[in-house]
Design a protein around this motif. Structure first.
Motif, PDB file in Angstrom:
ATOM      1  N   ARG A 117       0.865  -1.243  -0.164  1.00 47.11           N
ATOM      2  CA  ARG A 117      -0.138   0.206   0.023  1.00 47.11           C
ATOM      3  C   ARG A 117       0.817   1.153  -0.043  1.00 47.11           C
ATOM      4  NH1 ARG A 117       0.501   2.319   4.826  1.00 47.11           N
ATOM      5  NH2 ARG A 117       1.061   1.128   6.314  1.00 47.11           N
ATOM      6  N   ALA A 118       0.452   2.308  -0.547  1.00 49.17           N
ATOM      7  CA  ALA A 118       1.125   3.741  -0.513  1.00 49.17           C
ATOM      8  C   ALA A 118       1.286   3.958   1.140  1.00 49.17           C
ATOM      9  CB  ALA A 118       0.195   4.695  -1.158  1.00 49.17           C
ATOM     10  N   ASP A 119       2.548   4.420   1.302  1.00 53.72           N
ATOM     11  CA  ASP A 119       2.878   4.646   2.728  1.00 53.72           C
ATOM     12  C   ASP A 119       3.373   6.414   2.674  1.00 53.72           C
ATOM     13  OD1 ASP A 119       3.202   4.628   5.414  1.00 53.72           O
ATOM     14  OD2 ASP A 119       5.161   3.463   5.258  1.00 53.72           O
ATOM     15  N   LYS A 120       4.536   6.530   2.618  1.00 54.63           N
ATOM     16  CA  LYS A 120       5.008   8.043   2.832  1.00 54.63           C
ATOM     17  C   LYS A 120       5.349   8.374   1.275  1.00 54.63           C
ATOM     18  CE  LYS A 120       8.909  10.605   4.516  1.00 54.63           C
ATOM     19  NZ  LYS A 120      10.286  10.710   4.723  1.00 54.63           N
ATOM     20  N   LEU A 121       4.858   9.595   1.384  1.00 54.74           N
ATOM     21  CA  LEU A 121       4.813  10.643   0.104  1.00 54.74           C
ATOM     22  C   LEU A 121       6.270  10.734  -0.126  1.00 54.74           C
ATOM     23  CD1 LEU A 121       3.327  11.874  -2.315  1.00 54.74           C
ATOM     24  CD2 LEU A 121       3.300  13.754  -0.892  1.00 54.74           C
TER      25      LEU A 121
END
Length: 191
Positions: A118-122
């Protein structure tokens, strides 16, 4: 039944605005002023503050991990309002179209469905603005029909890119035939 004057005025304004927007879509033109919060007069780009609420989701990419399972990055791409409709009609991105790619580091975990990333840190954004007219000659971030810039996550108003040839375009060379955009990864562009 007679409508109050203010209601008649509101209906008229809505009809005129809707007709103008429909005509712009039919003509293949991008909505007016969509680059106003993205490009200044000198051609400096910035990340539009409102892209997540005003733009349309174009598609997502999962970048495989170098080793092991899962993804190392997730890319979510948004297009400025009207871009998808014009592309579907003409097969081209309209001048002024803005594309914003969010680049996230990921977190990978086991879930009931299996291994999930999953997307975590931008990490940052990549912003492109369609410009077939060459409106910023001499600006090293504009050329080949686009304005190009990378922005670190903590600096959405200041690009780290200095020249699109060396900083941006290399990743897009395989997509040169489709106007430098990997259109095959964007289901929203298909009818």
């Amino acid at each position: 039944m007679k409508l109050p004057r203010i209601v008649r005025l509101a209906v008229t304004v809505s009809l005129v605005g809707g007709t103008a927007a429909a005509l712009a879509r039919m003509s293949g033109a991008a909505p007016a002023d969509q680059t106003a919060n993205v490009v200044d007069a000198a051609g400096h780009l910035r990340v539009p503050a409102d892209y997540r609420t005003l733009y349309q989701a174009l598609g997502n990419w999962a970048i495989a991990a170098d080793s092991g399972q899962g993804s190392k990055e997730m890319h979510s791409v948004y297009a400025s309002p009207g871009t998808i409709d014009v592309y579907r009609k003409t097969g081209k991105f309209p001048d002024g179209a803005v594309l914003v790619k969010e680049v996230f580091a990921t977190s990978t975990n086991e879930m009931t469905t299996g291994t999930v990333s999953r997307a975590d840190k931008l990490q940052g954004w990549f912003v492109m603005v369609k410009d077939s007219k060459g409106t910023h000659p001499g600006n090293p971030l504009w050329g080949d029909g686009w304005g190009w810039s990378w922005f670190d996550a903590d600096k959405p108003l200041k690009t780290t890119s200095t020249d699109y040839h060396s900083d941006c375009q290399g990743c897009h060379v395989p997509a040169q035939a489709t106007d430098w955009i990997y259109v095959n990864g964007y289901p929203a562009l298909r009818h």
